[in-house]
Design an enzyme around this catalytic site. Structure first.
Site, short mmCIF file in Angstrom:
data_model
loop_
_atom_site.label_atom_id
_atom_site.label_comp_id
_atom_site.label_asym_id
_atom_site.label_seq_id
_atom_site.Cartn_x
_atom_site.Cartn_y
_atom_site.Cartn_z
N SER A 65 54.71 41.41 48.74
CA SER A 65 54.54 41.97 47.40
C SER A 65 54.45 43.49 47.38
O SER A 65 55.38 44.16 47.78
CB SER A 65 53.32 41.31 46.75
OG SER A 65 53.20 41.67 45.42
N PRO A 500 31.53 40.87 44.67
CA PRO A 500 31.86 41.09 46.08
C PRO A 500 33.37 41.05 46.27
O PRO A 500 34.08 40.29 45.60
CB PRO A 500 31.20 39.90 46.78
CG PRO A 500 31.06 38.85 45.73
CD PRO A 500 30.95 39.54 44.42
#
Length: 552
Positions: A65, A500
């Protein structure tokens, strides 16, 4: 189990570096290309097992990507063109990390757990991007599929969304479309041409669009598509791969993060521009105003444009279908307020990650989802498609309703419902702007983004932070959410959250407020709270020097 013995033997030709451990994440496997040969071979094996389990064709896409050119990766595509189911992500990790001598038993383990009939026919579609390493890595996938007796269709160079589309077409036995590149271009271009017939006074200037192909596969495919569009869209292609490096100083991710145009594009004032990412599953729009100031229209703005257009058509057609926009906590607060308060569109928030958004969008008659980075699409339920088609065919319905239904039908044909698709999304945006007679500036002015800031705090262990409410509330450590709430109350139109990272020991901080200065100070204060209460390591976060506006 002769096939398994053969697979185990052949895997020595695709040897795993001792001790190398990789994790199948949201985007599949990603790493330096030289570490991936064994992974590719094994994903060929796994795709063949998945095909036998589902009695369907499975896709394997070789791409990394928006990563740098020297990286590569691989992702598996499930029968309806969606990402592979989470339990099989676990198998992918298990298989990729098995040492040579344990490979055969790892395969047996999956076959037994999933009760796979090895005499079942297996079918795998394979595609790759333009990276120098993709051809040989794609060959390793083919070797893996052949080893377990799978049938192969190798599409060669395709965008990631095109392969998702092919898999969906094959498994719906042609109901979704024809599983060839020509079929893909024909379906999209016909729908686009039908839609733009409804644009009044559509001049050549308004049809002009500058496209940054990120020096990747999207550029090649835009060229192929161009011939089918009959000049209804006049694309000027930049960063087409002829001399630049993939994703280097260009592409959707660069534009979004850097908040500036890509290199290699010549933008005039108010010219409409868009950038794809490296595998063409993300898109962002932008322009420069008459003062030379850069304006970014990201995934939030795209979702707003598409969903409000669909909602207006549903009203005109008199259809009682529920439309919703699915966002993450990163969506700019202004977009949420505009959709809920002004357009009265249902908005729901989910965890970060395309698979969460896609899953949530499936719960509505029409679900529109985009991440701020420009990855997204719209999904239509079977019920919605049926009601729209019935209205198109109904002889007793008013012209206005029939017209709206016809527009909806063509819009459905233009959207790639399998996954986010830069080419399809670009055509939808261009059609909506043309039908509404809107300029890119008018689209941008629908609402004004609240200034925001994203920061990272290094911590000893990211697992100390646990979140709820689609990552908008910190459940642990105790007291952190109370501290964030107290800080947020000091500023106007403010909000902040922490989550996180999925890949490293850092905590990501997001803050927005009425002014850039407030957003910056709030982000810094929240970072200090995280550092203090969640085990920050290294230097304490420093106050921000003003760095200009940061995009949603």
């Amino acid at each position: 189990m002769d096939q398994l013995e053969e697979a185990s033997q052949k895997s020595t030709l695709h040897a795993k570096p001792k001790g190398l451990m990789l994790q199948y994440g949201t985007a599949g496997f990603r790493s330096t290309a030289k570490h991936l040969d064994h992974v590719m071979f094994r994903m060929g094996l796994l795709a063949t097992l998945r095909s036998r389990k589902t009695k369907s064709t499975i896709g394997v896409m070789v791409t990394a990507s928006h990563n740098p050119e020297e990286d590569n990766g691989v992702k598996l595509i499930d029968p309806m063109g969606e990402m592979v189911t989470p339990s099989w992500e676990g198998y992918a990790t298990q298989l990729a990390n098995a040492e040579q001598e344990a490979l055969c038993s790892a395969l047996k383990d999956i076959i037994e757990k999933e009760a796979i009939n090895m005499s079942e026919t297996a079918s795998v579609f394979i595609g790759r991007d333009t990276r120098p390493s993709s051809q040989s890595l794609s060959q390793a996938v083919l070797d893996g599929v052949s080893c377990l007796g799978g049938q192969i269709q190798d599409y060669g160079l395709v965008t990631t969304p095109q392969l998702h589309y092919m898999v969906r077409c094959r498994n719906t036995h042609g109901c979704y479309g024809t599983d060839t590149l020509q079929g893909y271009y024909q379906k999209l271009s016909q729908a686009f041409i039908e839609l733009t017939k409804n644009a009044r006074n559509h001049t050549d200037d308004q049809k002009r669009l500058l496209v940054d192909g990120a020096n990747g596969i999207g550029a090649l495919k835009v060229r192929e598509l161009k011939a089918c569009l009959q000049s209804e869209l006049q694309m000027v292609l930049f960063n087409d791969g002829s001399n630049g490096k993939l994703n280097y100083l260009c592409g959707a991710d660069y534009v979004k993060v850097q908040q500036k145009p890509p290199q290699g594009i010549n933008m005039g004032a108010s010219e409409r521009c868009c950038s794809f990412d490296g595998d063409a599953d993300r898109i962002v729009y932008y322009y420069k105003d008459s003062d030379g100031c850069f304006h970014l229209l990201d995934g939030d703005k795209i979702a707003t444009l598409i969903s409000t257009y669909l909602k207006e058509l549903l009203t005109q057609a008199g259809l009682n279908l529920q439309i919703a926009v699915v966002q993450t906590a990163y969506a700019n607060g202004s977009s949420t307020r505009y959709l809920e308060d002004i357009m009265k569109v249902t908005v729901c928030c989910t965890k970060t990650g395309v698979k969460h958004l896609h899953h949530e969008a499936q719960k509505f008659d029409i679900g529109v989802y985009f991440e701020a980075n420009g990855h997204g699409t719209a999904l239509f339920s079977e019920k919605a498609e049926k009601e729209i088609q019935q209205l198109v065919k109904d002889p007793d319905v008013s012209d206005e309703k029939k017209h709206a239904a016809k527009l909806l039908e063509n819009t459905i044909n233009l959207i790639n419902q399998a996954t986010g698709d830069a080419i399809s999304d670009m055509l939808v945006i261009e059609a909506v702007l043309a039908i509404r007679g809107m300029t890119v500036q008018e689209w941008d002015r629908i609402y004004t983004d609240l200034p925001n800031r994203q920061l990272k705090v290094k911590v000893a262990d990211r697992r100390v932070i646990d979140t709820a409410d689609a990552e908008r509330l910190a459940v642990t450590p105790a007291g952190l959410q109370d501290s964030i709430d107290t800080l947020v109350k000091k500023y106007t139109k403010a909000r902040a959250f922490v989550r996180p990272s999925g890949t490293e020991d850092v905590v990501r901080v997001y803050a927005e407020a009425e002014t850039q200065e407030s957003a910056d100070v709030l982000a810094h204060e929240v970072s200090l709270a995280v550092y203090r209460m969640a085990g920050g390591v290294g230097e304490k976060p420093k106050p921000l020097k003003s760095r200009g506006t940061s995009g949603g």
